[in-house]
Design a protein around this motif. Structure first.
Motif, mmCIF file in Angstrom:
data_model
loop_
_atom_site.group_PDB
_atom_site.id
_atom_site.type_symbol
_atom_site.label_atom_id
_atom_site.label_comp_id
_atom_site.label_asym_id
_atom_site.label_seq_id
_atom_site.Cartn_x
_atom_site.Cartn_y
_atom_site.Cartn_z
ATOM 1 N N GLU A 62 50.198 16.917 78.994
ATOM 2 C CA GLU A 62 50.296 15.887 77.944
ATOM 3 C C GLU A 62 49.926 14.512 78.495
ATOM 4 N N HIS A 63 50.445 14.216 79.678
ATOM 5 C CA HIS A 63 50.147 12.886 80.240
ATOM 6 C C HIS A 63 48.657 12.766 80.562
ATOM 7 N N ARG B 227 46.850 11.995 77.497
ATOM 8 C CA ARG B 227 47.038 10.578 77.102
ATOM 9 C C ARG B 227 46.146 9.660 77.924
ATOM 10 N N THR C 18 57.698 14.404 79.431
ATOM 11 C CA THR C 18 56.275 14.660 79.174
ATOM 12 C C THR C 18 55.733 15.642 80.205
#
Ligand code: AMP
Ligand code: MG
Length: 394
Positions: free
Chosen positions: A6-7, A10, A2
């Motif tokens: 992206e993290h 999230r 990841t």
């Protein structure tokens, strides 16, 4: 693997799904650092009345040359008087008499800066234009207009503006309550002797401070054990919170207490392409009967803080001040990872790295001024290359 972006997305989605802060009213004295939950309009003009910007004489511009009789004396705090012609001695902040429209500073009339007594005459050297040294009512803000917009963070200037408008109480967002749980069988409590093989728990303190500085309410607990049952017990017995951050126990080895306890409950764990802070977990756990977001950070003391800076602080407090500066020396970096080094600026404004890349170097971190970003794709940066810095020394 990841990516950091992206993290971060999230984490943002997880928190915005579960975090719906309600407004609460607080007095200005308790509002520092809070976020306005609604627009605030000023009930009065700022300034509330025309007043003098100088110690001097209030006059009418169209009768402001030659000899003028001193017809009055007005100090700050006096009421609004009628202008009776000539010149009125007026102090800074005193209300302009109704009918006067300009102020001549005392220095332009008297070299010694002395006021002439009421009834005597003064001589103006030159005529003055209307509006000179007058602070017009509403020139800062007009009554009924928005002084501060919803979402504004209240610092000293904002609180000063509210106070100037006579506002005593504001509606702000409730502060999120964040439970910090440090885990690890090696952890020793502060103030106890350090047995061989044990270390003091740095992360409860550093994360609680980071969360508090970012405007949240920190609650800290230490689980000095690698037994998943002990961590579950700590979470089951916690009161309601808006977010849980755990530290430690998220890698792929044995004794990964956070992963062992929370993966079966549905949290996801994996590697983020960053260094330090690679192993990360996130998801939702039921705390005090409520679905609650959980962020699981790795345990190294630098990793927890870098994880906080990259993923959580931007949501709680907004971005750190960003700056670009040249490297003082060349540096290698793992090209597949977003590396975050710790740095200082030298006397020439160049970035020196403080300590190595290892994530246990909390003392070196404590001596740094900035996080130094070496993004994915960078295998080596040369001395003189510009690097992105996040200042952490405000
Ligand atoms: P872990 O993520 O549990 O594998 O821990 C990584 C490293 O961080 C190990 O060397 C731990 O001893 C250390 N560590 C974990 N938690 C803490 C803590 N709360 N304070 C200081 N060091 C810690
Ligand atoms: Mg551990």
């Amino acid at each position: 693997m990841t990516s950091v972006d992206e993290h971060r997305a999230r984490v943002r989605a997880l928190i915005s799904d579960h975090w719906h802060p309600a407004p609460e009213r607080v007095l200005l004295g308790a509002a520092l650092g809070r976020i306005l939950a609604a627009d605030v309009t000023t009930p009065i003009d700022l300034p509330p009345f025309d007043n003098s910007q100088m110690d001097g004489y209030a006059v009418r511009a169209d009768a402001s040359s030659g000899a003028l009789r001193v017809t009055g004396h007005i100090a700050a705090g006096d009421g609004i008087a009628a202008f009776e012609g000539g010149a009125v001695a007026i102090m800074t902040g005193a209300p302009l008499p109704r009918g006067a429209d300009a102020v001549v500073p005392i220095e332009a009339v008297s070299d010694a800066g002395e006021f002439a007594p009421v009834g005597s005459e003064i001589r103006l050297r030159e005529p003055v234009a209307a509006g000179t040294f007058v602070r017009a009512h509403g020139s800062d803000l007009v009554a009924g207009t928005v002084l501060l917009a919803s979402g504004t963070r209240l610092g000293p200037p904002q609180l000063g503006a509210l106070a100037a408008a006579g506002v005593i109480e504001v509606s702000v967002l409730t502060r999120p309550r964040v439970l910090i749980v440090s885990t690890g069988a090696e952890l020793a409590a502060a103030g106890t002797p350090l047995a061989p093989g044990k270390i003091y728990d740095a992360n409860s303190t550093s994360l609680a401070a980071a969360v508090t500085e970012a405007g949240a309410v920190a609650l800290a607990a230490t689980v000095d054990s690698d037994d998943p049952g002990h961590l579950r017990f700590a979470l089951d017995s916690a009161g309601p919170v808006d977010l849980v951050i755990t530290s430690g126990g998220v890698s792929v080895g044995a004794h990964e207490v956070v992963r062992d306890a929370l993966e079966p409950l549905g949290l996801t764990f994996g590697a983020v392409a960053m260094q330090p802070g690679g192993p990360q977990g996130l998801g939702v756990a039921t705390i005090a009967g409520r679905p609650t977001p959980v962020l699981a950070f790795p345990g190294n003391p630098v990793s927890v803080l870098v994880s906080f800076e990259l993923f959580l602080r931007p949501l709680l407090r907004g971005p750190r001040p960003v700056q670009w500066a040249p490297l003082a020396i060349s540096v290698d970096s793992p090209p597949a990872k977003h590396q975050v080094r710790r740095g200082r600026l030298d006397a020439d404004g160049r970035v020196e790295l403080v300590g190595g890349p290892s994530s246990h170097l909390i003392a070196a971190y404590a001596g740094s001024q900035a996080l130094v970003h070496l993004p994915v794709g960078v295998a080596r940066a040369e001395a003189g290359d510009l690097v992105e810095l996040w200042r952490i020394d405000d």
